[in-house]
Each structure stands twice: as structure tokens, then as C-alpha cells.
Design a protein around this motif. Sequence first.
Motif, PDB file in Angstrom:
ATOM      1  N   ASP A 115      42.029  15.735  45.294  1.00 39.49           N
ATOM      2  CA  ASP A 115      42.308  16.728  44.252  1.00 39.49           C
ATOM      3  C   ASP A 115      42.915  15.999  43.061  1.00 39.49           C
ATOM      4  N   PHE A 116      42.078  15.573  42.142  1.00 41.61           N
ATOM      5  CA  PHE A 116      42.555  14.765  41.012  1.00 41.61           C
ATOM      6  C   PHE A 116      43.385  15.576  40.023  1.00 41.61           C
ATOM      7  N   ASN A 117      43.266  16.899  40.061  1.00 42.28           N
ATOM      8  CA  ASN A 117      44.083  17.724  39.165  1.00 42.28           C
ATOM      9  C   ASN A 117      45.559  17.704  39.543  1.00 42.28           C
ATOM     10  N   HIS A 123      46.051   4.305  34.298  1.00 43.31           N
ATOM     11  CA  HIS A 123      45.172   3.152  34.108  1.00 43.31           C
ATOM     12  C   HIS A 123      44.238   2.944  35.299  1.00 43.31           C
ATOM     13  N   ILE A 124      43.928   4.021  36.015  1.00 47.04           N
ATOM     14  CA  ILE A 124      42.932   4.016  37.081  1.00 47.04           C
ATOM     15  C   ILE A 124      42.118   5.295  36.925  1.00 47.04           C
ATOM     16  N   ASN A 125      40.804   5.178  36.970  1.00 49.83           N
ATOM     17  CA  ASN A 125      39.948   6.332  36.726  1.00 49.83           C
ATOM     18  C   ASN A 125      39.343   6.866  38.016  1.00 49.83           C
ATOM     19  N   LEU A 132      38.011   5.582  43.361  1.00 49.41           N
ATOM     20  CA  LEU A 132      38.879   5.192  42.252  1.00 49.41           C
ATOM     21  C   LEU A 132      38.311   3.934  41.614  1.00 49.41           C
ATOM     22  N   THR A 133      38.307   3.900  40.280  1.00 47.34           N
ATOM     23  CA  THR A 133      37.792   2.748  39.543  1.00 47.34           C
ATOM     24  C   THR A 133      38.935   1.993  38.893  1.00 47.34           C
ATOM     25  N   ILE A 134      39.012   0.689  39.145  1.00 45.95           N
ATOM     26  CA  ILE A 134      40.080  -0.157  38.612  1.00 45.95           C
ATOM     27  C   ILE A 134      39.790  -0.501  37.153  1.00 45.95           C
TER      28      ILE A 134
END
Length: 239
Positions: A115-117, A123-125, A132-134
Motif C-alpha cells: 500500500d504505497f499510499n 528517493h526510492i520509487n 521498488l526501484t533504486i
Amino acid sequence: MINTYHSSLAPPPVPPRQTGSHQVLIPAPYPSKGHSKTLVRFLVGVALLHLFLSVGGFIYLYLRDEKETSATFTEGKPEGKAAARSAAPSQEALAHLVVDNETAKKSISGYLQWDFNHSNLTHINPFLKSWLTILKPGNYQVYSRVTFTNGDTKGHRTIPLTSRVKLKMSMTGEEKVVMTAYCHLDMHRGPETIPGMCTATQGEFIRLEKGNQLSVWVQDLSLVDYDKEATTFGMYKLP
């Protein structure tokens, strides 16, 4: 004898007569020495006043900027030892994810969804619902905690449940396992199996590069406890 010699030179002009209406220029008197000293002192005083005002204004602006900068830096932060304990750099990359309690209904791949909300990301997407993208390369402390429960299900599970953290070098890269944890779920009391719980916890230092992606895979999504305190995933970049 008659003089027959004639000269071609004109006679000299007759000087003008001075009349009563002719103006005579009288030179103005020089200013007195006392008047000159007063003027010099006045100019020196004006110059010194301007200098003092300039220096005073510069000092005032400098002190005001220093005060505002200090107030901005310390605003909302604890003082003394409390500040030292909270010295973790707020601008470093970090993530602490809250599990999506609808994962079992939405996912069939075995990857936990988040739950990203209601998660913390700096600084991580996020990518899709599971990855998760560094954004900043460096050494990261990566951690995972997955709690399993058999609820009211019956039957014995003789093999341990598995939780794995997987890494992709890029969005389309090949997946590889970088962390693995196990736990046994069933609790036995006599001939019957009662509801039980177990937690697979893991943590590791991992070197990550920009564009790397991480996710958590579990053996059976239907057995995961989706309480936000029981199942978590995150990381933070080391200074």
C-alpha cells in the motif's frame, strides 16, 4: 621745400574715452580660512556618518541571515542528546512499506503487494504494486518480515514456509534471490492441529545500483498475515 613723401600706414587708433557709465571689475574676496575649515569638517563628518551607516547595515543584515538560517536548520528537531540520536540523514534513500491486505485477492504470482499510499518512500520509487526501484546507488540495509498464519485451516504442513527477497538489475532484467527465510507454521497438541503463526525475518547489507529493483516473494499468499505490523518490507541507504 615741399614734402612729397606719403606713407601707406594708417595712423594708430585713438583710445576710447572713459565715461561715468564704464564698469570696473572688482575681484571677489577669497573665503576666510575659518570658513574653509568648517566646510572641510562638515564634509568629513558626512563621509564618516555614511561609512558608519554602511558598516552597521552590513552587520545587521549578516546577523539576521545567520539567525534565520539557524532557526530553519533547528526547526522541528530535538536538541542535545536527542538530536544526536536522530542523526540519521533525512535526505538519504529509505523505504518502509505497509502490506496491501488485498494481495491474496489481486496477486497470483506469489509477490506481496504494498500500500504505497500509506508507506514511507524517500528517493526510492514504487514500480507496479510489488517492486521498488533504486534511484541512488550505494550500500543498503534491506529487511523483510513476513508472518504466516494457518487460521482455521486444517491439515499438517510438514515443510517450512518460505519468504524470499528478489532482485532485478533493471526493469526487464532477470530475477535472482538475494535473501531467503523460513518458518514452520503448524503447532501440534496431541493428535490435533491448532491454529498457529510463524514469522520469517531477514536482513542483509546489499550493494544496489541505480535502476535495480527489489520485491518480496512468498510461497503461499493465502497464509500471509496482512496486519501492517506483522508483514513489512523496507530498506535504507547507509551514509
